[in-house]
Design an enzyme around this catalytic site. Structure first.
Site, mmCIF file in Angstrom:
data_model
loop_
_atom_site.group_PDB
_atom_site.id
_atom_site.type_symbol
_atom_site.label_atom_id
_atom_site.label_comp_id
_atom_site.label_asym_id
_atom_site.label_seq_id
_atom_site.Cartn_x
_atom_site.Cartn_y
_atom_site.Cartn_z
ATOM 1 N N LYS A 183 -10.199 5.858 -18.209
ATOM 2 C CA LYS A 183 -9.869 6.544 -19.459
ATOM 3 C C LYS A 183 -8.880 5.715 -20.273
ATOM 4 O O LYS A 183 -7.915 5.179 -19.748
ATOM 5 C CB LYS A 183 -9.292 7.928 -19.153
ATOM 6 C CG LYS A 183 -10.305 8.873 -18.521
ATOM 7 C CD LYS A 183 -9.705 10.246 -18.275
ATOM 8 C CE LYS A 183 -10.751 11.171 -17.634
ATOM 9 N NZ LYS A 183 -10.209 12.513 -17.356
ATOM 10 N N ASP B 194 -15.712 -4.501 -8.748
ATOM 11 C CA ASP B 194 -17.125 -4.221 -9.031
ATOM 12 C C ASP B 194 -17.260 -3.522 -10.382
ATOM 13 O O ASP B 194 -18.365 -3.218 -10.807
ATOM 14 C CB ASP B 194 -17.720 -3.330 -7.942
ATOM 15 C CG ASP B 194 -17.190 -1.910 -8.022
ATOM 16 O OD1 ASP B 194 -15.947 -1.739 -8.128
ATOM 17 O OD2 ASP B 194 -17.995 -0.957 -8.006
ATOM 18 N N THR C 251 -13.294 -7.287 1.297
ATOM 19 C CA THR C 251 -12.576 -6.056 1.584
ATOM 20 C C THR C 251 -13.587 -4.993 2.016
ATOM 21 O O THR C 251 -14.801 -5.193 1.912
ATOM 22 C CB THR C 251 -11.828 -5.549 0.339
ATOM 23 O OG1 THR C 251 -12.771 -5.013 -0.595
ATOM 24 C CG2 THR C 251 -11.041 -6.671 -0.330
ATOM 25 N N GLU C 252 -13.072 -3.859 2.454
ATOM 26 C CA GLU C 252 -13.972 -2.753 2.821
ATOM 27 C C GLU C 252 -14.797 -2.298 1.635
ATOM 28 O O GLU C 252 -16.004 -2.049 1.746
ATOM 29 C CB GLU C 252 -13.160 -1.568 3.371
ATOM 30 C CG GLU C 252 -12.506 -1.821 4.727
ATOM 31 C CD GLU C 252 -11.120 -2.420 4.632
ATOM 32 O OE1 GLU C 252 -10.433 -2.476 5.666
ATOM 33 O OE2 GLU C 252 -10.714 -2.843 3.518
ATOM 34 N N TYR C 253 -14.138 -2.182 0.476
ATOM 35 C CA TYR C 253 -14.855 -1.773 -0.742
ATOM 36 C C TYR C 253 -15.916 -2.803 -1.119
ATOM 37 O O TYR C 253 -17.021 -2.456 -1.545
ATOM 38 C CB TYR C 253 -13.882 -1.595 -1.901
ATOM 39 C CG TYR C 253 -13.170 -0.272 -1.926
ATOM 40 C CD1 TYR C 253 -13.871 0.924 -2.044
ATOM 41 C CD2 TYR C 253 -11.783 -0.202 -1.848
ATOM 42 C CE1 TYR C 253 -13.219 2.149 -2.076
ATOM 43 C CE2 TYR C 253 -11.114 1.013 -1.868
ATOM 44 C CZ TYR C 253 -11.844 2.186 -1.991
ATOM 45 O OH TYR C 253 -11.199 3.398 -2.010
ATOM 46 N N GLU C 254 -15.582 -4.062 -0.983
ATOM 47 C CA GLU C 254 -16.525 -5.123 -1.343
ATOM 48 C C GLU C 254 -17.791 -5.035 -0.507
ATOM 49 O O GLU C 254 -18.905 -5.179 -1.025
ATOM 50 C CB GLU C 254 -15.846 -6.478 -1.160
ATOM 51 C CG GLU C 254 -16.640 -7.652 -1.679
ATOM 52 C CD GLU C 254 -15.829 -8.931 -1.658
ATOM 53 O OE1 GLU C 254 -16.419 -9.998 -1.924
ATOM 54 O OE2 GLU C 254 -14.619 -8.874 -1.373
ATOM 55 N N ASP D 194 -7.692 0.227 -8.853
ATOM 56 C CA ASP D 194 -8.153 1.402 -9.579
ATOM 57 C C ASP D 194 -8.368 1.015 -11.042
ATOM 58 O O ASP D 194 -7.435 0.548 -11.706
ATOM 59 C CB ASP D 194 -7.106 2.511 -9.487
ATOM 60 C CG ASP D 194 -7.604 3.868 -9.978
ATOM 61 O OD1 ASP D 194 -8.480 3.883 -10.867
ATOM 62 O OD2 ASP D 194 -7.126 4.897 -9.481
ATOM 63 N N ASN E 289 5.470 1.832 -3.806
ATOM 64 C CA ASN E 289 4.712 1.776 -5.054
ATOM 65 C C ASN E 289 4.936 0.405 -5.686
ATOM 66 O O ASN E 289 6.048 -0.122 -5.650
ATOM 67 C CB ASN E 289 5.185 2.886 -5.993
ATOM 68 C CG ASN E 289 4.199 3.131 -7.122
ATOM 69 O OD1 ASN E 289 3.812 2.210 -7.839
ATOM 70 N ND2 ASN E 289 3.783 4.378 -7.280
ATOM 71 N N GLU F 21 0.862 -1.184 0.000
ATOM 72 C CA GLU F 21 0.000 0.000 0.000
ATOM 73 C C GLU F 21 0.897 1.231 0.000
ATOM 74 O O GLU F 21 1.672 1.434 0.934
ATOM 75 C CB GLU F 21 -0.923 0.002 1.215
ATOM 76 C CG GLU F 21 -1.783 1.249 1.355
ATOM 77 C CD GLU F 21 -2.578 1.559 0.102
ATOM 78 O OE1 GLU F 21 -2.399 2.676 -0.452
ATOM 79 O OE2 GLU F 21 -3.358 0.692 -0.349
#
Length: 215
Positions: free
Chosen positions: A122, A154, A191-194, A118, A96, A69
């Protein structure tokens, strides 16, 4: 989403050098010896606040986990999650992930997790996507023969891009799931996003792929 700066993050990270490896590039080729037990290593790229890696480490004490991270204000949350789970089979890297071959030796990693990366929607940013062929080449190098990549997202466009990218690179798709939570997979750690996206009713896509050993 804007990330709030945490002025205390640097000191907090330094205080937890038993969790966040202070000299990650010096460990190339020696990661197994860094842990209390020499076990398979699973790598999560984009650990975020750490819910996934901390729970996976608790559920699988026979596996060592490394989480990358780059954002200091985010990795402090992962440190807290690892402490809460009281696990010793996790190391976090505040770096990174662009140059993985400088961090890991050939065949050093057994599995890679790409959780809600991410999508860089674009077209001109396609090279930044973690499933672009330049990243796949690095994964192939650091993964053991037949080593696996597990991706969850997602974002349908990113998922479709990744499937094509995997296939064009010569990877074998072992699983393609268009609605993960309909499977009710007891092994799935969210995960938190999930959790956030699932509560909104968004389908979660998952695929598993590997590079044949003959390549």
């Amino acid at each position: 989403m804007r990330i709030r700066n945490k002025p205390w993050a640097d000191d907090f990270i330094k205080e937890h050098d038993h969790i966040v490896e202070p000299s990650p590039y010096a460990q190339k080729g020696s990661w197994r010896q860094l842990f209390q037990k020499e076990q398979p290593i699973h790598l999560e790229i984009g650990t975020g606040k750490g819910q996934f890696i901390a729970k996976m480490a608790r559920n699988h004490p026979d596996i060592n986990f490394i989480g990358i991270e780059r954002v200091k204000s985010v990795i402090v949350g992962a440190i807290k999650k690892v402490k809460e789970e009281d696990v010793v089979n996790v190391r976090l890297l505040n770096v990174n992930a662009e140059n993985l071959c400088e961090l890991f030796a050939d065949d050093e990693i057994d599995r890679i997790y790409l959780n809600f990366s991410d999508p860089w929607p674009k077209k001109r940013h396609a090279k930044r996507r973690l499933t672009y062929h330049t990243f796949l080449k690095q994964y192939q190098q650091i993964l053991k023969p037949e080593g696996e990549i597990v991706l969850k997202t997602d974002n349908q466009q990113f998922f479709e891009f990744s499937l094509v990218s995997f296939s064009q690179f010569g990877m074998v798709l072992d699983e393609v799931t268009l609605d993960l939570h309909q499977l009710k997979d007891p092994e799935n750690v969210m995960t938190e996003y999930e959790e956030k996206f699932s509560e909104k009713g968004n389908p979660i896509y998952r695929c598993k792929a590997h590079v044949p050993a003959s390549r």
